[in-house]
Design a protein around this motif. Structure first.
Motif, PDB file in Angstrom:
ATOM      1  N   ASP A   1      -3.062  20.477  -6.048  1.00 45.78           N
ATOM      2  CA  ASP A   1      -3.958  20.199  -7.169  1.00 45.78           C
ATOM      3  C   ASP A   1      -4.026  18.723  -7.491  1.00 45.78           C
ATOM      4  O   ASP A   1      -4.854  18.430  -8.567  1.00 45.78           O
ATOM      5  N   SER A   2      -3.132  17.949  -7.240  1.00 44.66           N
ATOM      6  CA  SER A   2      -3.203  16.521  -7.708  1.00 44.66           C
ATOM      7  C   SER A   2      -2.490  15.714  -6.747  1.00 44.66           C
ATOM      8  O   SER A   2      -1.676  16.132  -5.875  1.00 44.66           O
ATOM      9  N   PHE A   3      -2.116  14.404  -6.860  1.00 42.13           N
ATOM     10  CA  PHE A   3      -1.457  13.544  -6.063  1.00 42.13           C
ATOM     11  C   PHE A   3      -0.020  13.756  -6.422  1.00 42.13           C
ATOM     12  O   PHE A   3       0.885  14.128  -5.358  1.00 42.13           O
ATOM     13  N   GLU A   4       0.559  13.953  -7.680  1.00 48.12           N
ATOM     14  CA  GLU A   4       1.920  14.312  -7.729  1.00 48.12           C
ATOM     15  C   GLU A   4       2.309  15.718  -7.035  1.00 48.12           C
ATOM     16  O   GLU A   4       3.245  15.959  -6.521  1.00 48.12           O
ATOM     17  N   SER A   5       1.339  16.898  -7.096  1.00 47.29           N
ATOM     18  CA  SER A   5       1.790  18.113  -6.646  1.00 47.29           C
ATOM     19  C   SER A   5       1.711  17.975  -4.905  1.00 47.29           C
ATOM     20  O   SER A   5       2.524  18.439  -4.437  1.00 47.29           O
ATOM     21  N   ALA A   6       0.884  17.089  -4.424  1.00 46.63           N
ATOM     22  CA  ALA A   6       0.872  16.932  -2.768  1.00 46.63           C
ATOM     23  C   ALA A   6       1.999  16.407  -2.631  1.00 46.63           C
ATOM     24  O   ALA A   6       2.660  16.721  -1.634  1.00 46.63           O
ATOM     25  N   GLU A   7       2.533  15.120  -3.089  1.00 45.32           N
ATOM     26  CA  GLU A   7       3.842  14.515  -2.928  1.00 45.32           C
ATOM     27  C   GLU A   7       4.857  15.668  -2.802  1.00 45.32           C
ATOM     28  O   GLU A   7       5.813  15.800  -1.865  1.00 45.32           O
ATOM     29  N   LYS A   8       5.089  16.316  -3.753  1.00 42.99           N
ATOM     30  CA  LYS A   8       6.135  17.377  -4.261  1.00 42.99           C
ATOM     31  C   LYS A   8       6.034  18.520  -3.199  1.00 42.99           C
ATOM     32  O   LYS A   8       6.969  18.741  -2.532  1.00 42.99           O
ATOM     33  N   GLU A   9       4.927  18.960  -2.797  1.00 40.62           N
ATOM     34  CA  GLU A   9       4.827  20.016  -1.918  1.00 40.62           C
ATOM     35  C   GLU A   9       5.123  19.678  -0.357  1.00 40.62           C
ATOM     36  O   GLU A   9       5.599  20.442   0.296  1.00 40.62           O
ATOM     37  N   ILE A  10       4.487  18.397  -0.090  1.00 41.69           N
ATOM     38  CA  ILE A  10       4.860  18.058   1.277  1.00 41.69           C
ATOM     39  C   ILE A  10       6.217  17.684   1.650  1.00 41.69           C
ATOM     40  O   ILE A  10       6.810  18.186   2.516  1.00 41.69           O
ATOM     41  N   ALA A  11       7.059  17.304   0.496  1.00 44.68           N
ATOM     42  CA  ALA A  11       8.483  17.213   0.584  1.00 44.68           C
ATOM     43  C   ALA A  11       9.307  18.372   0.662  1.00 44.68           C
ATOM     44  O   ALA A  11      10.224  18.608   1.337  1.00 44.68           O
ATOM     45  N   LEU A  12       8.668  19.266  -0.031  1.00 40.96           N
ATOM     46  CA  LEU A  12       9.228  20.697  -0.152  1.00 40.96           C
ATOM     47  C   LEU A  12       9.174  21.372   1.147  1.00 40.96           C
ATOM     48  O   LEU A  12      10.070  22.133   1.470  1.00 40.96           O
ATOM     49  N   TRP A  13       8.211  21.408   1.719  1.00 42.46           N
ATOM     50  CA  TRP A  13       7.802  22.511   2.866  1.00 42.46           C
ATOM     51  C   TRP A  13       8.156  21.672   4.381  1.00 42.46           C
ATOM     52  O   TRP A  13       8.293  22.297   5.093  1.00 42.46           O
ATOM     53  N   PHE A  14       7.962  20.374   4.264  1.00 40.88           N
ATOM     54  CA  PHE A  14       8.332  19.534   5.646  1.00 40.88           C
ATOM     55  C   PHE A  14       9.435  18.588   5.421  1.00 40.88           C
ATOM     56  O   PHE A  14       9.499  17.725   4.570  1.00 40.88           O
ATOM     57  N   GLY A  15      10.106  18.625   6.752  1.00 38.19           N
ATOM     58  CA  GLY A  15      11.029  17.460   6.867  1.00 38.19           C
ATOM     59  C   GLY A  15      10.088  16.127   7.330  1.00 38.19           C
ATOM     60  O   GLY A  15       9.155  16.191   7.610  1.00 38.19           O
ATOM     61  N   LYS A  16      10.777  14.921   6.944  1.00 38.02           N
ATOM     62  CA  LYS A  16      10.032  13.868   7.406  1.00 38.02           C
ATOM     63  C   LYS A  16       9.760  13.691   8.925  1.00 38.02           C
ATOM     64  O   LYS A  16       8.514  13.323   9.173  1.00 38.02           O
ATOM     65  N   SER A  17      10.459  14.454   9.994  1.00 40.07           N
ATOM     66  CA  SER A  17      10.173  14.610  11.367  1.00 40.07           C
ATOM     67  C   SER A  17       9.256  15.218  11.803  1.00 40.07           C
ATOM     68  O   SER A  17       8.608  15.437  12.794  1.00 40.07           O
ATOM     69  N   GLU A  18       8.780  16.006  10.661  1.00 36.10           N
ATOM     70  CA  GLU A  18       7.901  17.183  11.190  1.00 36.10           C
ATOM     71  C   GLU A  18       6.330  16.767  10.938  1.00 36.10           C
ATOM     72  O   GLU A  18       5.381  17.497  11.226  1.00 36.10           O
ATOM     73  N   VAL A  19       6.382  15.595  10.221  1.00 37.51           N
ATOM     74  CA  VAL A  19       4.850  15.214  10.037  1.00 37.51           C
ATOM     75  C   VAL A  19       4.583  13.999  10.679  1.00 37.51           C
ATOM     76  O   VAL A  19       5.354  12.898  10.765  1.00 37.51           O
ATOM     77  N   PHE A  20       3.310  13.887  11.367  1.00 37.98           N
ATOM     78  CA  PHE A  20       3.046  12.502  12.248  1.00 37.98           C
ATOM     79  C   PHE A  20       3.080  11.337  11.539  1.00 37.98           C
ATOM     80  O   PHE A  20       2.467  11.448  10.205  1.00 37.98           O
TER      81      PHE A  20
END
Ligand code: ATP
Ligand code: MG
Length: 139
Positions: A120-139
């Motif tokens: 729902d926001s830039f801050e939530s997006a950053e938090k959620e991407i880091a929570l659900w994905f490792g760095k190597s799992e995102v292109f």
């Protein structure tokens, strides 16, 4: 370039709506840069919905997300204004208020089984991407 976290919840996966959701985002012009099927742990689901801790439906929401009857399809989407546009594509939280043409407006009737999540926001997006994905799992 902006990124958002989108997750098809177990009811959406179970109902066979995965391709439909992906198609809506792709056709709009967004790029899929991360995707996996996952049954989140209780800790992950509680952290994801930490803002809602204390709400009467919190325990039910966490058990629904973690049930394992079907996986969550966790995704990262990229493109111009994708956080706000993603929320528009998804529609209002309560299906009664979600407009026809949105995912929730077209496919569900219950707020507790509303198919999909979007940051729902830039801050939530950053938090959620880091929570659900490792760095190597995102292109
Ligand atoms: P999401 O975060 O899943 O994208 P949202 O941002 O539209 O949804 P939130 O207020 O963050 O809405 O609520 C998170 C989720 O909690 C909702 O999508 C819904 O599944 C559940 N929820 C919200 N309100 C209720 C309610 N009154 N009863 C049952 N479940 C609810
Ligand atoms: Mg939310």
């Amino acid at each position: 370039i902006e990124r958002t976290f989108i997750a098809i919840k177990p009811d959406g996966t179970q109902r066979g709506l995965v391709a439909n959701v992906i198609e809506r985002f792709e056709r709009k012009g967004y790029k899929l840069v991360g995707i996996k099927a996952i049954v989140p742990s209780k800790a992950l689901a509680e952290e994801h919905y930490a803002d809602l801790k204390g709400r009467p439906f919190f325990a039910g929401l966490v058990s629904y997300m973690t049930s394992g009857s079907a996986p969550v399809i966790a995704m990262v989407w990229e493109g111009k204004d994708v956080i706000r546009q993603g929320r528009r594509i998804i529609g209002a939280t309560n299906p009664l208020e979600a407009q026809p043409g949105t995912i929730r407006g077209d496919y569900c009737i219950s707020v507790g089984r509303n198919i999909i999540h979007g940051s729902d926001s830039f801050e939530s997006a950053e938090k959620e991407i880091a929570l659900w994905f490792g760095k190597s799992e995102v292109f």
